[in-house]
Design a protein around this motif. Structure first.
Motif, PDB file in Angstrom:
ATOM      1  N   LEU A  23       0.852  -1.053   0.086  1.00 33.79           N
ATOM      2  CA  LEU A  23       0.185   0.055  -0.140  1.00 33.79           C
ATOM      3  C   LEU A  23       0.830   1.380  -0.179  1.00 33.79           C
ATOM      4  O   LEU A  23       2.067   1.149   0.397  1.00 33.79           O
ATOM      5  CB  LEU A  23      -1.012  -0.042   1.389  1.00 33.79           C
ATOM      6  N   GLU A  24       0.434   2.301  -0.373  1.00 36.18           N
ATOM      7  CA  GLU A  24       1.006   3.562  -0.472  1.00 36.18           C
ATOM      8  C   GLU A  24      -0.005   4.613   0.089  1.00 36.18           C
ATOM      9  O   GLU A  24      -1.194   4.702  -0.431  1.00 36.18           O
ATOM     10  CB  GLU A  24       1.285   4.118  -1.910  1.00 36.18           C
ATOM     11  N   LEU A  25       0.501   5.461   1.146  1.00 34.66           N
ATOM     12  CA  LEU A  25      -0.238   6.430   1.717  1.00 34.66           C
ATOM     13  C   LEU A  25      -0.166   7.542   0.584  1.00 34.66           C
ATOM     14  O   LEU A  25       1.044   7.989   0.486  1.00 34.66           O
ATOM     15  CB  LEU A  25       0.352   6.617   2.984  1.00 34.66           C
ATOM     16  N   VAL A  26      -1.179   8.077   0.196  1.00 36.13           N
ATOM     17  CA  VAL A  26      -1.249   9.258  -0.627  1.00 36.13           C
ATOM     18  C   VAL A  26      -1.446  10.494   0.268  1.00 36.13           C
ATOM     19  O   VAL A  26      -0.711  11.464  -0.209  1.00 36.13           O
ATOM     20  CB  VAL A  26      -2.549   8.938  -1.678  1.00 36.13           C
ATOM     21  N   LYS A  27      -2.613  10.449   0.970  1.00 32.16           N
ATOM     22  CA  LYS A  27      -2.736  11.751   1.987  1.00 32.16           C
ATOM     23  C   LYS A  27      -3.536  11.247   3.056  1.00 32.16           C
ATOM     24  O   LYS A  27      -4.375  10.319   3.007  1.00 32.16           O
ATOM     25  CB  LYS A  27      -3.128  12.885   1.208  1.00 32.16           C
ATOM     26  N   ILE A  28      -3.556  12.234   4.098  1.00 28.63           N
ATOM     27  CA  ILE A  28      -4.320  12.150   5.169  1.00 28.63           C
ATOM     28  C   ILE A  28      -4.891  13.507   5.173  1.00 28.63           C
ATOM     29  O   ILE A  28      -4.143  14.703   5.449  1.00 28.63           O
ATOM     30  CB  ILE A  28      -3.664  11.860   6.654  1.00 28.63           C
ATOM     31  N   ASP A  29      -6.234  13.425   5.189  1.00 28.97           N
ATOM     32  CA  ASP A  29      -6.978  14.778   5.180  1.00 28.97           C
ATOM     33  C   ASP A  29      -7.948  14.429   6.117  1.00 28.97           C
ATOM     34  O   ASP A  29      -9.178  14.097   6.013  1.00 28.97           O
ATOM     35  CB  ASP A  29      -7.731  14.663   3.561  1.00 28.97           C
ATOM     36  N   GLY A  30      -7.718  15.292   7.283  1.00 26.59           N
ATOM     37  CA  GLY A  30      -8.581  15.315   8.482  1.00 26.59           C
ATOM     38  C   GLY A  30      -8.561  13.727   8.835  1.00 26.59           C
ATOM     39  O   GLY A  30      -7.453  13.147   9.305  1.00 26.59           O
ATOM     40  N   ILE A  62      -7.545   3.641  16.353  1.00 26.22           N
ATOM     41  CA  ILE A  62      -6.945   4.876  16.838  1.00 26.22           C
ATOM     42  C   ILE A  62      -8.037   5.793  16.952  1.00 26.22           C
ATOM     43  O   ILE A  62      -8.124   6.427  18.022  1.00 26.22           O
ATOM     44  CB  ILE A  62      -5.999   5.097  15.630  1.00 26.22           C
ATOM     45  N   ASP A  63      -9.004   5.708  16.248  1.00 25.42           N
ATOM     46  CA  ASP A  63      -9.898   6.974  16.232  1.00 25.42           C
ATOM     47  C   ASP A  63     -11.135   6.369  15.329  1.00 25.42           C
ATOM     48  O   ASP A  63     -10.929   5.969  14.125  1.00 25.42           O
ATOM     49  CB  ASP A  63      -9.665   7.937  15.565  1.00 25.42           C
ATOM     50  N   PRO A  64     -12.085   6.026  16.058  1.00 24.49           N
ATOM     51  CA  PRO A  64     -13.542   5.513  15.397  1.00 24.49           C
ATOM     52  C   PRO A  64     -14.282   6.173  14.038  1.00 24.49           C
ATOM     53  O   PRO A  64     -14.962   5.793  13.477  1.00 24.49           O
ATOM     54  CB  PRO A  64     -14.437   5.343  16.527  1.00 24.49           C
ATOM     55  N   GLU A  65     -13.721   7.312  14.095  1.00 23.54           N
ATOM     56  CA  GLU A  65     -14.200   8.357  12.862  1.00 23.54           C
ATOM     57  C   GLU A  65     -13.315   8.154  11.671  1.00 23.54           C
ATOM     58  O   GLU A  65     -13.611   8.751  10.518  1.00 23.54           O
ATOM     59  CB  GLU A  65     -14.461   9.616  13.243  1.00 23.54           C
ATOM     60  N   ILE A  66     -12.199   7.539  11.723  1.00 30.41           N
ATOM     61  CA  ILE A  66     -11.387   7.354  10.695  1.00 30.41           C
ATOM     62  C   ILE A  66     -12.103   6.710   9.342  1.00 30.41           C
ATOM     63  O   ILE A  66     -12.758   5.636   9.637  1.00 30.41           O
ATOM     64  CB  ILE A  66      -9.886   6.876  10.975  1.00 30.41           C
ATOM     65  N   THR A  67     -12.013   7.147   8.141  1.00 33.42           N
ATOM     66  CA  THR A  67     -12.480   6.297   7.072  1.00 33.42           C
ATOM     67  C   THR A  67     -11.319   6.227   6.060  1.00 33.42           C
ATOM     68  O   THR A  67     -10.356   7.014   5.921  1.00 33.42           O
ATOM     69  CB  THR A  67     -13.466   7.142   6.464  1.00 33.42           C
ATOM     70  N   VAL A  68     -11.188   5.044   5.403  1.00 33.46           N
ATOM     71  CA  VAL A  68     -10.264   4.886   4.171  1.00 33.46           C
ATOM     72  C   VAL A  68     -10.918   5.054   2.804  1.00 33.46           C
ATOM     73  O   VAL A  68     -11.959   4.350   2.864  1.00 33.46           O
ATOM     74  CB  VAL A  68      -9.634   3.589   4.446  1.00 33.46           C
ATOM     75  N   GLU A  69     -10.146   5.646   2.178  1.00 31.71           N
ATOM     76  CA  GLU A  69     -10.740   5.666   0.684  1.00 31.71           C
ATOM     77  C   GLU A  69      -9.238   5.231  -0.214  1.00 31.71           C
ATOM     78  O   GLU A  69      -8.196   5.411  -0.043  1.00 31.71           O
ATOM     79  CB  GLU A  69     -11.087   7.160   0.359  1.00 31.71           C
ATOM     80  N   ARG A  70     -10.076   4.626  -1.429  1.00 31.99           N
ATOM     81  CA  ARG A  70      -8.981   4.294  -2.166  1.00 31.99           C
ATOM     82  C   ARG A  70      -8.673   5.189  -3.448  1.00 31.99           C
ATOM     83  O   ARG A  70      -9.476   6.061  -3.899  1.00 31.99           O
ATOM     84  CB  ARG A  70      -9.732   3.010  -3.213  1.00 31.99           C
ATOM     85  N   ALA A  71      -7.250   5.618  -3.457  1.00 37.97           N
ATOM     86  CA  ALA A  71      -7.030   6.196  -4.585  1.00 37.97           C
ATOM     87  C   ALA A  71      -6.629   5.639  -5.732  1.00 37.97           C
ATOM     88  O   ALA A  71      -5.839   4.494  -5.421  1.00 37.97           O
ATOM     89  CB  ALA A  71      -5.612   7.235  -3.941  1.00 37.97           C
ATOM     90  N   MET A  72      -6.733   6.242  -6.897  1.00 34.64           N
ATOM     91  CA  MET A  72      -6.338   5.539  -7.913  1.00 34.64           C
ATOM     92  C   MET A  72      -4.950   6.008  -8.634  1.00 34.64           C
ATOM     93  O   MET A  72      -4.206   6.986  -8.262  1.00 34.64           O
ATOM     94  CB  MET A  72      -7.307   5.716  -8.963  1.00 34.64           C
TER      95      MET A  72
END
Length: 72
Positions: A23-30, A62-72
């Protein structure tokens, strides 16, 4: 929190790498974490399940409000 996310992703990468992917971390936005799956994981039909049921679930410890999105 950003460093906690990065540390947890490093732990999770091992399992993906064992299956020929990564996996590659693209960004963390909030509280939204954008990831790109590569190698075998990038083309796997279960990629979204890996993101949502595996990685997102682990990051929500870590935080129950975190969501993960797939970057292309």
């Amino acid at each position: 929190m950003e460093q906690q996310i990065k540390d947890r992703l490093e732990e999770l990468r091992v399992g993906l790498q064992n299956d020929g992917g990564d996996l590659e971390l693209v960004k963390i936005d909030g509280k939204v974490v954008w990831l790109r799956l590569v190698g075998h994981c990038g083309s796997c039909p279960f990629a979204m399940m890996t993101l949502k049921e595996g990685i997102e679930k682990a990051l929500r410890e870590i935080d129950p409000e975190i969501t993960v999105e797939r970057a292309m």
